[in-house]
Design a protein around this motif. Structure first.
Motif, PDB file in Angstrom:
ATOM      1  N   LEU A  52      26.599  28.854  36.785  1.00  0.00           N
ATOM      2  CA  LEU A  52      28.067  28.589  35.870  1.00  0.00           C
ATOM      3  C   LEU A  52      28.410  29.223  34.542  1.00  0.00           C
ATOM      4  O   LEU A  52      27.493  28.871  34.230  1.00  0.00           O
ATOM      5  CB  LEU A  52      28.752  27.841  35.962  1.00  0.00           C
ATOM      6  CG  LEU A  52      30.187  27.530  34.424  1.00  0.00           C
ATOM      7  CD1 LEU A  52      31.167  27.973  35.602  1.00  0.00           C
ATOM      8  CD2 LEU A  52      30.803  26.123  35.076  1.00  0.00           C
ATOM      9  N   GLN A  53      28.328  30.788  34.425  1.00  0.00           N
ATOM     10  CA  GLN A  53      28.427  31.410  33.535  1.00  0.00           C
ATOM     11  C   GLN A  53      29.727  31.285  32.565  1.00  0.00           C
ATOM     12  O   GLN A  53      30.516  31.642  32.980  1.00  0.00           O
ATOM     13  CB  GLN A  53      27.756  32.922  33.252  1.00  0.00           C
ATOM     14  CG  GLN A  53      26.648  32.616  33.996  1.00  0.00           C
ATOM     15  CD  GLN A  53      26.183  34.257  34.698  1.00  0.00           C
ATOM     16  OE1 GLN A  53      27.201  35.649  34.038  1.00  0.00           O
ATOM     17  NE2 GLN A  53      24.847  34.858  35.021  1.00  0.00           N
ATOM     18  N   ARG A  54      29.238  30.650  31.304  1.00  0.00           N
ATOM     19  CA  ARG A  54      30.552  29.983  30.061  1.00  0.00           C
ATOM     20  C   ARG A  54      30.402  31.373  29.273  1.00  0.00           C
ATOM     21  O   ARG A  54      30.080  31.056  28.283  1.00  0.00           O
ATOM     22  CB  ARG A  54      30.897  28.799  30.037  1.00  0.00           C
ATOM     23  CG  ARG A  54      32.074  28.551  29.469  1.00  0.00           C
ATOM     24  CD  ARG A  54      32.975  28.693  29.624  1.00  0.00           C
ATOM     25  NE  ARG A  54      34.386  27.637  29.268  1.00  0.00           N
ATOM     26  CZ  ARG A  54      35.026  28.483  28.679  1.00  0.00           C
ATOM     27  NH1 ARG A  54      35.890  29.312  28.888  1.00  0.00           N
ATOM     28  NH2 ARG A  54      36.524  27.213  28.172  1.00  0.00           N
ATOM     29  N   ILE A 101      28.546  31.809  40.083  1.00  0.00           N
ATOM     30  CA  ILE A 101      28.258  32.172  41.433  1.00  0.00           C
ATOM     31  C   ILE A 101      27.645  31.459  42.351  1.00  0.00           C
ATOM     32  O   ILE A 101      27.046  30.488  41.960  1.00  0.00           O
ATOM     33  CB  ILE A 101      27.093  32.989  41.076  1.00  0.00           C
ATOM     34  CG1 ILE A 101      27.717  34.293  39.399  1.00  0.00           C
ATOM     35  CG2 ILE A 101      25.567  33.982  41.806  1.00  0.00           C
ATOM     36  CD1 ILE A 101      26.202  34.871  39.064  1.00  0.00           C
ATOM     37  N   VAL A 102      27.440  31.380  44.091  1.00  0.00           N
ATOM     38  CA  VAL A 102      27.358  31.058  44.681  1.00  0.00           C
ATOM     39  C   VAL A 102      25.998  31.214  45.736  1.00  0.00           C
ATOM     40  O   VAL A 102      26.463  31.815  46.012  1.00  0.00           O
ATOM     41  CB  VAL A 102      28.351  30.061  45.396  1.00  0.00           C
ATOM     42  CG1 VAL A 102      27.762  28.853  45.885  1.00  0.00           C
ATOM     43  CG2 VAL A 102      28.604  29.566  44.299  1.00  0.00           C
ATOM     44  N   MET A 155      32.974  34.210  41.370  1.00  0.00           N
ATOM     45  CA  MET A 155      34.362  34.095  41.057  1.00  0.00           C
ATOM     46  C   MET A 155      34.537  33.611  39.892  1.00  0.00           C
ATOM     47  O   MET A 155      34.033  33.053  39.340  1.00  0.00           O
ATOM     48  CB  MET A 155      34.859  32.821  42.516  1.00  0.00           C
ATOM     49  CG  MET A 155      35.917  32.801  42.071  1.00  0.00           C
ATOM     50  SD  MET A 155      36.275  30.942  43.122  1.00  0.00           S
ATOM     51  CE  MET A 155      36.413  30.384  42.246  1.00  0.00           C
ATOM     52  N   LEU A 156      35.240  34.294  39.075  1.00  0.00           N
ATOM     53  CA  LEU A 156      35.148  34.217  38.439  1.00  0.00           C
ATOM     54  C   LEU A 156      36.724  32.876  38.308  1.00  0.00           C
ATOM     55  O   LEU A 156      37.720  32.926  38.345  1.00  0.00           O
ATOM     56  CB  LEU A 156      37.155  35.237  37.435  1.00  0.00           C
ATOM     57  CG  LEU A 156      35.992  36.598  37.166  1.00  0.00           C
ATOM     58  CD1 LEU A 156      36.480  37.669  36.703  1.00  0.00           C
ATOM     59  CD2 LEU A 156      34.989  36.884  36.434  1.00  0.00           C
ATOM     60  N   ILE A 157      36.759  32.403  36.663  1.00  0.00           N
ATOM     61  CA  ILE A 157      37.599  30.955  36.965  1.00  0.00           C
ATOM     62  C   ILE A 157      38.085  31.043  35.509  1.00  0.00           C
ATOM     63  O   ILE A 157      38.157  31.381  34.534  1.00  0.00           O
ATOM     64  CB  ILE A 157      36.000  30.076  36.426  1.00  0.00           C
ATOM     65  CG1 ILE A 157      35.505  29.917  37.771  1.00  0.00           C
ATOM     66  CG2 ILE A 157      36.729  28.550  36.631  1.00  0.00           C
ATOM     67  CD1 ILE A 157      35.514  29.588  39.317  1.00  0.00           C
TER      68      ILE A 157
END
Length: 184
Positions: free
Chosen positions: A45-47, A55-56, A103-105
């Motif tokens: 998770l890039q915040r 990214i999984v 995916m963009l969160i």
């Protein structure tokens, strides 16, 4: 008059600062390894201020090896040595592939929940050291966590089969990241 102007400026400045704080920026990595199934999933998770990117990456093994592969493995495993172990690791690595998705969160509530858990990182690290002496795990899932923040040294910890009663915040973090990944 000068006092009032200074006081007004100070109040305005502090209110502006209080309401315009940016979101925390970090990179959280979680690796999940289930030993019996040889399953491996990596979550990153890039915040940033704009939101989050999840990214999984999942490890996929080939379903069936060739006769040539079997012959090679037999010769490598005949005389175990450090050199042979390296050859075996390279062989497995060459036969392993990964599938990944990102995916963009944009869900602010989900990001705020992650931010809250990350803000309690020291508690998570301390919790990872707690053990349940009456619990015996013969096989299980191994998790490794890593957190990188701006201008800070990366930190991390590992835990084997976390227990909901002893590691509730770690379980909550795992559930949060997995619920984000279920949206794929």
């Amino acid at each position: 008059m000068v006092k009032n102007a200074f006081l007004s400026f100070f109040l305005l400045f502090s209110a502006t600062f209080a309401f315009s704080q940016s979101s925390p920026c970090y990179k959280l990595r979680i690796t999940k390894k289930a030993s019996a199934a040889q399953e491996e999933i990596n979550f990153t998770l890039q915040r940033s201020d704009e939101g989050g990117l999840l990214i999984v990456k999942e490890k996929i093994f080939p379903s069936k090896g060739s006769a040539e592969d079997s012959l090679y493995l037999t010769t490598v495993l005949e005389k175990p040595s450090d050199e042979q172990r390296i050859l075996l690791q390279e062989f497995v690595k060459s036969k392993t592939t990964y599938i990944s998705d990102s995916m963009l969160i944009t869900d602010k509530k989900a990001l705020e929940e992650m931010d809250l858990l990350i803000s309690q990182w020291k508690n998570l690290v301390e919790q990872s050291n707690l053990k349940n002496s009456s619990r015996l795990v013969l096989d299980g899932t191994f998790f490794s966590f890593s957190l990188s923040k701006e201008n800070q040294k990366p930190t991390g910890f590992s835990i084997h089969s976390p227990d909901e009663q002893i590691h509730p915040e770690i379980i909550q973090l795992l559930r949060s990241i997995e619920s984000l990944s279920n949206e794929f």
